[in-house]
Write an enzyme that holds these catalytic residues in place. Sequence first.
Site, PDB file in Angstrom:
ATOM      1  N   PHE A 105       0.840  -1.201   0.000  1.00  0.00           N
ATOM      2  CA  PHE A 105       0.000   0.000   0.000  1.00  0.00           C
ATOM      3  C   PHE A 105       0.878   1.256   0.000  1.00  0.00           C
ATOM      4  CE2 PHE A 105      -2.466  -3.415   1.898  1.00  0.00           C
ATOM      5  CZ  PHE A 105      -3.648  -3.348   1.171  1.00  0.00           C
ATOM      6  N   GLY A 148      -3.606   8.859 -12.174  1.00  0.00           N
ATOM      7  CA  GLY A 148      -2.860   8.145 -13.205  1.00  0.00           C
ATOM      8  C   GLY A 148      -1.935   7.163 -12.536  1.00  0.00           C
ATOM      9  N   CYS A 204      -1.067   2.030 -10.917  1.00  0.00           N
ATOM     10  CA  CYS A 204      -1.960   1.266 -10.025  1.00  0.00           C
ATOM     11  C   CYS A 204      -3.444   1.579 -10.234  1.00  0.00           C
ATOM     12  CB  CYS A 204      -1.566   1.503  -8.573  1.00  0.00           C
ATOM     13  SG  CYS A 204       0.074   0.900  -8.167  1.00  0.00           S
ATOM     14  N   LYS A 224      -5.351   0.722 -13.795  1.00  0.00           N
ATOM     15  CA  LYS A 224      -5.482  -0.700 -14.129  1.00  0.00           C
ATOM     16  C   LYS A 224      -6.222  -1.472 -13.042  1.00  0.00           C
ATOM     17  CE  LYS A 224      -1.112  -2.610 -12.320  1.00  0.00           C
ATOM     18  NZ  LYS A 224      -1.772  -3.535 -11.367  1.00  0.00           N
ATOM     19  N   LYS A 255       2.162  12.315 -10.827  1.00  0.00           N
ATOM     20  CA  LYS A 255       2.045  12.996  -9.545  1.00  0.00           C
ATOM     21  C   LYS A 255       3.430  13.514  -9.191  1.00  0.00           C
ATOM     22  CE  LYS A 255       1.798  10.577  -5.726  1.00  0.00           C
ATOM     23  NZ  LYS A 255       1.440   9.608  -4.665  1.00  0.00           N
TER      24      LYS A 255
END
Length: 416
Positions: A130, A238, A241, A244, A302
């Site tokens: 995560f 975007g 991760c 998709k 990002k």
Amino acid sequence: DSGNDVTGVDVEAAKVASLSAGECPIYEPGLAELLRANLAAGRLRFTTDLSAGLRGARLVFIAVGTPGRPDGAADLAAVERVALEVARALTGPAVLITKSTVPVGTGARLDEIVRGATPHAVQIVSNPEFLKEGSAVDDFLRPDRVIIGAESAEAADAVAEVYKPFVRNNKPIVHMSRAAAELTKYAANAYLAMRISFINEVAELCERVGVNVDEVRRGIGLDARIGQHFMYPGLGYGGSCFPKDVRALAHTAREQGVSCGILDAVDARNRRARQRVAQWVIDRLGPDLSGVRLAVWGLAFKPNTDDVREAPAMDVIEVLLAAGASVAVHDPRAMEPARAVLGQRVTWCADPYAALQGAAALVTATEWMEYRSPDFERMRALLVRPLIFDGRNLYDPVTMARAGFEYYSVGRPAVK
């Protein structure tokens, strides 16, 4: 860095060589320093020899990609191939841990593959990550939780032992079934993506009714049940991760006969977010942008990463190029990865202000810190017209009006 001996195995010899030399192949704050420190300490090494890498290993992590297929499903070819190769190369019992994001049922499938390829006892554990790109090292050192999906307590405990140094702040290590862990990863990413798409939908409504989305966002975010995280309107999400994973979870739902209208809407709204900003430029400057130079600040999906996979900026640039514009771009870290996609179709600028020289407008596409407080007077002097399309809401509309800019942002009324 917590004292374990770790061997990284990859099939790309050039990558292994650069890692072995202490060269980090991606930009991630703090990662290069960890890499070099542990190479120097002798706890970390890299190889292309799987058998050598497995020698003496108690735990084997699979961390290969699961890219999306055209139908949205996750492509598990690499995961299954690596599991098979690992099983054939093992010389004793091991715990095989999937860090890769995989659909429900993958662990059971790997169990079958491994069982038929080795005489040794191998236990399959799901241990989803995560980590946020741009803060991955800190996320690993201070996790909110560690999730371990296993069918045996022995395997779960072996994996938990690795994470104990990182949960001394009493964050939980959560034990669950393997299938539950697999689904938890997808559900978490899809939920966060949904928040981004939701606030972008609210932002478009705000534009139509003349309301400032920042006021709405703050008003709802102060509710403890909602919070502020992932509630920032803009060009959307975007990276490798969210896009998709939302599609893969929707594909799994369809396979199981479950309606996935929310997931499909999240994906569609995200595509619309980047299309809307590109359309603002065309609506303002005309459908034929031949001979028009435009500047784009930001290429990475990002800040604090050089990852341009599914980056909104790339989609915006493609639309502008298709309309005939010449595009000048800048990014603090993502120029080389973006160059592999855009080639010589854009002008590459080592300085953000160089991109503005002679440009009819600026489009901001990534919220890098160095873009947040620019020299507005210098910007006005360089731009052909003082026109900014802010895809990340970096600036205050009142400030921009006072500085003499025609300024468009997401979900906020223009100030004249």
